[in-house]
Design an enzyme around this catalytic site. Sequence first.
Site, PDB file in Angstrom:
ATOM      1  N   ASP A 110       0.885  -1.169   0.000  1.00  0.00           N
ATOM      2  CA  ASP A 110       0.000   0.000   0.000  1.00  0.00           C
ATOM      3  C   ASP A 110       0.926   1.223   0.000  1.00  0.00           C
ATOM      4  O   ASP A 110       1.427   1.628   1.048  1.00  0.00           O
ATOM      5  CB  ASP A 110      -0.887  -0.011   1.252  1.00  0.00           C
TER       6      ASP A 110
ATOM      7  N   GLU B 190      -1.318  -1.409  -4.783  1.00  0.00           N
ATOM      8  CA  GLU B 190      -2.550  -0.660  -5.032  1.00  0.00           C
ATOM      9  C   GLU B 190      -2.304   0.384  -6.104  1.00  0.00           C
ATOM     10  O   GLU B 190      -1.327   1.137  -6.063  1.00  0.00           O
ATOM     11  CB  GLU B 190      -3.077  -0.003  -3.751  1.00  0.00           C
TER      12      GLU B 190
ATOM     13  N   ASP C 294      -2.152   0.775   7.463  1.00  0.00           N
ATOM     14  CA  ASP C 294      -1.504   0.640   6.149  1.00  0.00           C
ATOM     15  C   ASP C 294      -0.979  -0.779   5.931  1.00  0.00           C
ATOM     16  O   ASP C 294      -0.934  -1.264   4.798  1.00  0.00           O
ATOM     17  CB  ASP C 294      -0.348   1.647   6.010  1.00  0.00           C
TER      18      ASP C 294
END
Lengths: 157, 157
Positions: B7, B63, B136
Amino acid sequence: MFVLGIDPGLTTTGYAVVRNGEIAALGVIRTSKEDPVPVRLAEIRKDLAGLINEFNPSVMAIEQVFVNRNLQTATSVVRASGAAMIAAADAGIPVVEYSPSAVKSAVAGYGRAPKEQVQKMVAARMGLSESPSPPDAADAVAIALCHLQQQTIRSLR
Amino acid sequence: MFVLGIDPGLTTTGYAVVRNGEIAALGVIRTSKEDPVPVRLAEIRKDLAGLINEFNPSVMAIEQVFVNRNLQTATSVVRASGAAMIAAADAGIPVVEYSPSAVKSAVAGYGRAPKEQVQKMVAARMGLSESPSPPDAADAVAIALCHLQQQTIRSLR
């Protein structure tokens, strides 16, 4: 003092190793559109790391990316710019960003000067009969010249 | 097969090394806002290179960055994402990008699922009593799970 000027791009990154009145190296790093983006970014970083290792510049001057309407293009340039920054940081050299209009002002005396005029001025400033080729390499020289000019201005203050 | 879920973020990059039913490692890479951006990007790349070297994942799932109205934030995330991609390419592992809605769909069954629901589902899928922390890192697990699910779907075709 060598300045490494960088005109970043995912497909073509222009570079120039410049000091006052002398171009030690210039060229472009091209990556293939057929390769995955990560591989292309890794190539840009690796090639610039080699260049930094060879010429030992004291600073990287790089064109600032403006994210405007064409977000897809901007994303590519931001990524390429980041790859160049990593090469500089890994070698312990600082990175200074200059906006396109600052580069034009510094080289051609006018922030909205057309590209051709900037390239002619680059040739004139470096005592060349014609503009360095390809254009991305000439742009990298302009960015390096912009930094050298800023350094001169600062030293006179 | 280990999947390295990422991420990306300039200040905080979440990571998770996951295979079906097992989290081998998870955490965040934090960089200081007081350091220059190039130094921070170089840190992200270097830390992820170390992680890849340690766990030898076969793929990086990351992502996808959506550039929307907040261009400043998007630029930072695009750069951090590029730094992660370079770490993968340097190690010869492929990178697969998943959109935030694909990740939510895969983990919580609904592309607009709230963040809390996604994190609860991550905990449930991994047999944990609570969601991995910090958030996260939990998001990185979700991204890795999204990739594992896609792999399973492909293998059943």
